[in-house]
Motif scaffolding. Structure first.
Motif, PDB file in Angstrom:
ATOM      1  N   GLU A   1       8.307 -24.388  29.763  1.00  0.00           N
ATOM      2  CA  GLU A   1       8.629 -25.783  29.475  1.00  0.00           C
ATOM      3  C   GLU A   1       7.384 -26.658  29.639  1.00  0.00           C
ATOM      4  O   GLU A   1       6.675 -26.551  30.631  1.00  0.00           O
ATOM      5  CB  GLU A   1       9.723 -26.255  30.450  1.00  0.00           C
ATOM      6  N   HIS A   2       7.131 -27.510  28.649  1.00  0.00           N
ATOM      7  CA  HIS A   2       6.002 -28.437  28.739  1.00  0.00           C
ATOM      8  C   HIS A   2       6.457 -29.738  29.358  1.00  0.00           C
ATOM      9  O   HIS A   2       7.478 -30.285  28.969  1.00  0.00           O
ATOM     10  CB  HIS A   2       5.424 -28.728  27.352  1.00  0.00           C
ATOM     11  N   ARG A   3       5.662 -30.242  30.307  1.00  0.00           N
ATOM     12  CA  ARG A   3       5.971 -31.518  30.930  1.00  0.00           C
ATOM     13  C   ARG A   3       4.695 -32.342  31.009  1.00  0.00           C
ATOM     14  O   ARG A   3       3.598 -31.813  30.869  1.00  0.00           O
ATOM     15  CB  ARG A   3       6.563 -31.287  32.319  1.00  0.00           C
TER      16      ARG A   3
ATOM     17  N   PRO B   1       5.444 -34.697  37.666  1.00  0.00           N
ATOM     18  CA  PRO B   1       5.613 -34.673  36.219  1.00  0.00           C
ATOM     19  C   PRO B   1       6.921 -35.302  35.736  1.00  0.00           C
ATOM     20  O   PRO B   1       7.844 -35.532  36.518  1.00  0.00           O
ATOM     21  CB  PRO B   1       5.612 -33.174  35.909  1.00  0.00           C
ATOM     22  N   ILE B   2       6.961 -35.556  34.440  1.00  0.00           N
ATOM     23  CA  ILE B   2       8.211 -35.950  33.768  1.00  0.00           C
ATOM     24  C   ILE B   2       8.468 -34.912  32.682  1.00  0.00           C
ATOM     25  O   ILE B   2       7.535 -34.487  31.989  1.00  0.00           O
ATOM     26  CB  ILE B   2       8.146 -37.388  33.201  1.00  0.00           C
ATOM     27  N   CYS B   3       9.735 -34.504  32.549  1.00  0.00           N
ATOM     28  CA  CYS B   3      10.067 -33.455  31.577  1.00  0.00           C
ATOM     29  C   CYS B   3      10.394 -34.064  30.214  1.00  0.00           C
ATOM     30  O   CYS B   3      10.621 -35.271  30.087  1.00  0.00           O
ATOM     31  CB  CYS B   3      11.229 -32.612  32.086  1.00  0.00           C
ATOM     32  N   ALA B   4      10.432 -33.205  29.205  1.00  0.00           N
ATOM     33  CA  ALA B   4      10.665 -33.662  27.832  1.00  0.00           C
ATOM     34  C   ALA B   4      12.028 -34.334  27.671  1.00  0.00           C
ATOM     35  O   ALA B   4      12.149 -35.332  26.959  1.00  0.00           O
ATOM     36  CB  ALA B   4      10.542 -32.481  26.873  1.00  0.00           C
ATOM     37  N   SER B   5      13.048 -33.817  28.339  1.00  0.00           N
ATOM     38  CA  SER B   5      14.369 -34.422  28.144  1.00  0.00           C
ATOM     39  C   SER B   5      14.418 -35.820  28.763  1.00  0.00           C
ATOM     40  O   SER B   5      15.084 -36.712  28.238  1.00  0.00           O
ATOM     41  CB  SER B   5      15.487 -33.524  28.668  1.00  0.00           C
TER      42      SER B   5
ATOM     43  N   ASP C   1       5.906 -43.316  25.277  1.00  0.00           N
ATOM     44  CA  ASP C   1       5.386 -43.034  23.931  1.00  0.00           C
ATOM     45  C   ASP C   1       4.259 -42.008  23.999  1.00  0.00           C
ATOM     46  O   ASP C   1       4.233 -41.031  23.257  1.00  0.00           O
ATOM     47  CB  ASP C   1       4.829 -44.315  23.296  1.00  0.00           C
ATOM     48  N   HIS C   2       3.332 -42.274  24.900  1.00  0.00           N
ATOM     49  CA  HIS C   2       2.174 -41.403  25.058  1.00  0.00           C
ATOM     50  C   HIS C   2       2.617 -39.993  25.484  1.00  0.00           C
ATOM     51  O   HIS C   2       2.142 -38.994  24.945  1.00  0.00           O
ATOM     52  CB  HIS C   2       1.247 -42.025  26.111  1.00  0.00           C
ATOM     53  N   GLY C   3       3.551 -39.934  26.434  1.00  0.00           N
ATOM     54  CA  GLY C   3       4.066 -38.655  26.919  1.00  0.00           C
ATOM     55  C   GLY C   3       4.761 -37.887  25.808  1.00  0.00           C
ATOM     56  O   GLY C   3       4.607 -36.670  25.690  1.00  0.00           O
ATOM     57  N   GLY C   4       5.510 -38.595  24.974  1.00  0.00           N
ATOM     58  CA  GLY C   4       6.188 -37.955  23.846  1.00  0.00           C
ATOM     59  C   GLY C   4       5.185 -37.326  22.890  1.00  0.00           C
ATOM     60  O   GLY C   4       5.382 -36.210  22.405  1.00  0.00           O
ATOM     61  N   ASP C   5       4.070 -38.032  22.657  1.00  0.00           N
ATOM     62  CA  ASP C   5       3.017 -37.484  21.794  1.00  0.00           C
ATOM     63  C   ASP C   5       2.420 -36.206  22.380  1.00  0.00           C
ATOM     64  O   ASP C   5       2.194 -35.227  21.682  1.00  0.00           O
ATOM     65  CB  ASP C   5       1.879 -38.510  21.617  1.00  0.00           C
TER      66      ASP C   5
ATOM     67  N   ILE D   1       3.784 -34.091  24.466  1.00  0.00           N
ATOM     68  CA  ILE D   1       4.756 -32.994  24.404  1.00  0.00           C
ATOM     69  C   ILE D   1       4.829 -32.432  22.985  1.00  0.00           C
ATOM     70  O   ILE D   1       4.829 -31.224  22.778  1.00  0.00           O
ATOM     71  CB  ILE D   1       6.150 -33.471  24.859  1.00  0.00           C
ATOM     72  N   ASN D   2       4.851 -33.332  22.001  1.00  0.00           N
ATOM     73  CA  ASN D   2       4.896 -32.884  20.601  1.00  0.00           C
ATOM     74  C   ASN D   2       3.695 -31.999  20.272  1.00  0.00           C
ATOM     75  O   ASN D   2       3.823 -30.965  19.626  1.00  0.00           O
ATOM     76  CB  ASN D   2       4.898 -34.079  19.648  1.00  0.00           C
ATOM     77  N   LYS D   3       2.507 -32.430  20.715  1.00  0.00           N
ATOM     78  CA  LYS D   3       1.292 -31.646  20.454  1.00  0.00           C
ATOM     79  C   LYS D   3       1.368 -30.298  21.154  1.00  0.00           C
ATOM     80  O   LYS D   3       1.016 -29.274  20.586  1.00  0.00           O
ATOM     81  CB  LYS D   3       0.060 -32.410  20.949  1.00  0.00           C
TER      82      LYS D   3
END
Ligand SMILES: [Zn+2]
Ligand SMILES: [Zn+2]
Length: 115
Positions: free
Chosen positions: A20-22, A29-33, A103-107, A109-111
């Protein structure tokens, strides 16, 4: 500083699943969900449960806690005006993250999942 690989998520308290990427943060950390929940929450303002069954709420006031990732409570515009900066908070775990860091964290995780 918490060990980012094994620490539980700051917002839902869940341990990481294998692979899992966080997104690492100063307090953990913060997780993707939780990022996904946060991105919706800062827009609709609806409190919602995390996957770890903690409660996530929106805060927008300068009097509430600052984002623990960037330490901001508000945005400053080019001309020096202050704008409120929506944040997601988990009162139970004392965690706060702002809309910009979500927003930054979402980017990130996507990468991470594209590789
Ligand atoms: Zn989480
Ligand atoms: Zn932030």
């Amino acid at each position: 500083m918490a060990d980012q690989r094994t620490a539980s998520c700051r917002f839902c308290g869940r341990a990481p699943a294998p692979g899992e990427h966080r997104v690492p943060g100063p307090d953990g950390p913060i997780c993707a969900s939780c990022i996904a929940a946060g991105l919706k929450l800062v827009h609709d303002g609806q409190a919602r449960p995390s996957r770890g069954e903690t409660v996530l709420v929106r805060v927008t006031s300068r009097d509430d806690e600052a984002c623990e990732f960037c330490e901001r409570r508000e945005r400053y515009t080019f001309l020096g005006f202050r704008r409120s900066l929506a944040r997601m908070k988990c009162p139970e775990l004392g965690a706060v993250i702002c809309a910009d860091c979500l927003d930054h964290g979402g980017d990130l995780i996507n990468k991470a999942y594209r590789h």
